[in-house]
Write an enzyme that holds these catalytic residues in place. Structure first.
Site, mmCIF file in Angstrom:
data_model
loop_
_atom_site.group_PDB
_atom_site.id
_atom_site.type_symbol
_atom_site.label_atom_id
_atom_site.label_comp_id
_atom_site.label_asym_id
_atom_site.label_seq_id
_atom_site.Cartn_x
_atom_site.Cartn_y
_atom_site.Cartn_z
ATOM 1 N N GLN A 18 9.922 68.959 38.117
ATOM 2 C CA GLN A 18 10.542 69.854 39.089
ATOM 3 C C GLN A 18 11.257 69.108 40.217
ATOM 4 O O GLN A 18 12.077 69.692 40.915
ATOM 5 C CB GLN A 18 9.480 70.795 39.672
ATOM 6 C CG GLN A 18 8.945 71.754 38.623
ATOM 7 C CD GLN A 18 7.848 72.652 39.158
ATOM 8 O OE1 GLN A 18 6.672 72.308 39.104
ATOM 9 N NE2 GLN A 18 8.212 73.803 39.685
ATOM 10 N N HIS A 112 1.922 68.314 33.577
ATOM 11 C CA HIS A 112 2.295 69.514 34.347
ATOM 12 C C HIS A 112 3.448 70.194 33.602
ATOM 13 O O HIS A 112 4.624 70.014 33.927
ATOM 14 C CB HIS A 112 2.688 69.137 35.780
ATOM 15 C CG HIS A 112 2.776 70.321 36.704
ATOM 16 N ND1 HIS A 112 2.091 70.414 37.898
ATOM 17 C CD2 HIS A 112 3.459 71.489 36.612
ATOM 18 C CE1 HIS A 112 2.361 71.562 38.497
ATOM 19 N NE2 HIS A 112 3.196 72.240 37.728
ATOM 20 N N ASN A 156 -2.265 70.823 33.989
ATOM 21 C CA ASN A 156 -1.975 71.848 34.986
ATOM 22 C C ASN A 156 -1.968 73.239 34.357
ATOM 23 O O ASN A 156 -1.306 73.475 33.347
ATOM 24 C CB ASN A 156 -0.593 71.589 35.602
ATOM 25 C CG ASN A 156 -0.251 72.628 36.661
ATOM 26 O OD1 ASN A 156 -0.898 72.690 37.702
ATOM 27 N ND2 ASN A 156 0.750 73.459 36.397
ATOM 28 N N GLU A 157 -2.695 74.143 34.980
ATOM 29 C CA GLU A 157 -2.735 75.549 34.561
ATOM 30 C C GLU A 157 -2.940 75.693 33.057
ATOM 31 O O GLU A 157 -2.084 76.203 32.315
ATOM 32 C CB GLU A 157 -1.487 76.292 35.043
ATOM 33 C CG GLU A 157 -1.471 76.345 36.570
ATOM 34 C CD GLU A 157 -0.383 77.215 37.174
ATOM 35 O OE1 GLU A 157 0.592 77.520 36.480
ATOM 36 O OE2 GLU A 157 -0.530 77.590 38.348
HETATM 37 C C1 BGC Z 1 3.080 75.870 38.706
HETATM 38 C C2 BGC Z 1 4.252 75.270 39.444
HETATM 39 C C3 BGC Z 1 5.187 76.369 39.876
HETATM 40 C C4 BGC Z 1 4.442 77.290 40.810
HETATM 41 C C5 BGC Z 1 5.274 78.415 41.402
HETATM 42 C C6 BGC Z 1 2.581 77.160 39.249
HETATM 43 O O1 BGC Z 1 2.443 78.014 38.173
HETATM 44 O O2 BGC Z 1 2.056 74.935 38.532
HETATM 45 O O3 BGC Z 1 4.866 74.343 38.610
HETATM 46 O O4 BGC Z 1 6.352 75.886 40.442
HETATM 47 O O5 BGC Z 1 3.353 77.874 40.128
HETATM 48 O O6 BGC Z 1 5.673 79.328 40.454
#
Ligand code: BGC
Length: 434
Positions: A18, A112, A156-157
């Site tokens: 990002q 990520h 991540n997530e």
């Molecule tokens: C993610 C980020 C994203 C943010 C805002 C999260 O789901 O880890 O990469 O930019 O939310 O949407």
């Protein structure tokens, strides 16, 4: 004025794809560029954090923050299968050394959302082989850089694929368009449904595989895919611990604050189970849990209730509701007694005043949770910089620092010094002020 406990980490987060720019070997780069792409625009130079990380970390430090969460780009480290790039590992070594020089605690995410393009050609996030590949990547990174990393978030997530699966099912069942606030990440709902087939046909060509076998991370998952993500996490954790047992290892989850109206309790239980509780058996040997929250969802006797038409919304279409974070922390703490790090929390808005208020209310909630004895050890705001919000491109502005991408000039916002001041001197409880 209330202060956070000594050692409580406060800072901001980014993700490599990002902010860095020119991640040409990643699957996202390919997805952004193909014909019929569902991306509003390609990432290109992003905000050139790859070359400007010192300036960015310095701004964080000058504001008074002491923690930086960022990710290492697998596609840079291993641009082709089995070939690890020493120049790129050196880059991240320098980023980490700079953090230490500035007394900033680095929290490093290994994955990520973006993956090397070759990984998707090999079956991606539905393929058993990804577990081995991820383990090798983790091994290389940690054997080179482990002594510089106190905290690692493997993935991540991890639950994002499941959340995307749910909105896809909802979209096709109701034959209506889902709204952008339905999932806590930047997906382009307008074009997703309309162009999906054509888009996947192009992806099949780019990755050199049948479109049905294109399995990127930010996409629907089968149960098998869910298990593979968890086994990747476990594999990385055991590799990291074998190399350096002092590194604290965790994983992060995207968690809505699910609230029940009378009769909606069963829906809340179901969502909470799917979002987090179903994953807990895989996390028993972790050192911490990363909590990421942006808003809430309300459930009535017939399921999710539409947002009130007068609700205050963020630029992403989420309800503006900073108290969601403390509610999520309370829910998590009922099922998890090890440390929690708020690895993401934030708001896309053009009004920095709204962001300052958001931080104040969210951190008031964190302080309240600490008072209740919940074991939270840090907070990294999303995001340090305005950046590439995935399918939604650069129009979304989550940053504590604005960037003019034509010159890559940084403009720190008031919210950055506000966050840093909380670290330095504490926080007037928002509830005392209103
Ligand atoms: C993610 C980020 C994203 C943010 C805002 C999260 O789901 O880890 O990469 O930019 O939310 O949407």
């Amino acid at each position: 004025m209330k202060k956070f406990p000594n050692g409580f980490m406060i800072g901001a987060a980014t993700a490599a794809h990002q902010v860095e720019g020119n991640n040409v070997n990643s699957d996202f780069w390919a997805m952004e560029q193909v014909p019929n792409s569902t991306y509003k625009e390609p990432s290109l130079d992003a905000v050139d954090h790859y070359h400007r990380y010192k300036e960015d970390i310095q701004l964080l430090v000058d504001a008074g923050c002491d923690t930086y969460r960022f990710s290492i780009e697998w596609a840079r480290i291993e641009p082709t299968k089995g070939h690890f790039n020493e120049a790129e590992i050196q880059h991240y070594r320098e980023v980490l050394e700079f953090c230490h020089l500035k007394n900033v605690t680095p929290i490093v995410t290994l994955h990520h959302f973006s993956s090397p393009k070759w990984l998707i050609s090999e079956g991606g996030w539905e393929s058993e082989t990804t577990i081995e590949y991820f383990g090798k990547y983790a091994h290389y990174v940690v054997s080179e850089l482990g002594h510089l990393i106190p905290y690692i978030c493997t993935i991540n997530e991890a639950n994002m694929g499941k959340q995307i699966t749910k909105i896809m099912i909802k979209m096709s069942a109701s034959n209506t368009k889902s709204s952008d606030g339905d999932v806590q990440v930047g997906l382009n709902m307008d074009t997703m449904k309309a162009r999906m087939e054509l888009y996947y046909r192009s992806l099949g060509e780019t990755f050199g595989i049948d479109p049905r076998n294109v399995h990127t991370f930010l996409a629907p998952k089968t149960e098998n895919g869910e298990r593979i993500i968890m086994e990747c996490h476990q594999k990385a954790r055991s590799v990291i611990k074998a190399l350096n047992p002092t590194i604290k290892v965790g994983i992060t989850f995207s968690l809505y604050d699910h609230q029940a109206l009378p009769g909606g309790e069963k829906f809340v239980e179901k969502e909470q189970h799917e979002d987090l509780l179903s994953y807990l058996p895989y996390l028993q040997e972790d050192d911490f849990l990363g909590v990421q929250n942006y808003s809430r969802k309300i459930h009535g006797p017939d399921g999710e209730v539409l947002k009130d038409e007068n609700a205050r919304l963020t630029k992403m279409g989420y309800e503006y509701y900073p108290e969601a974070l403390e509610n999520v922390l309370r829910f998590v703490s009922k099922h998890w007694d090890k440390p929690i790090i708020v690895t993401e929390n934030g708001i896309s808005t053009d009004s920095d005043e709204d962001r300052v208020e958001f931080i104040e209310r969210a951190l008031t909630g964190v302080l309240q949770c600490l008072d209740e004895g919940i074991h939270i050890i840090g907070y990294t705001h999303w995001s340090l910089l305005d950046n590439f919000e995935w399918q939604l491109g650069y129009a979304q502005t989550f940053g504590l620092i604005a960037v003019d991408r034509s010159t890559q000039t940084r403009y720190p916002k008031e919210s950055l010094s506000f966050l840093g001041n909380i670290k330095k001197s504490g926080l007037h409880s928002f509830r005392e002020l209103v």
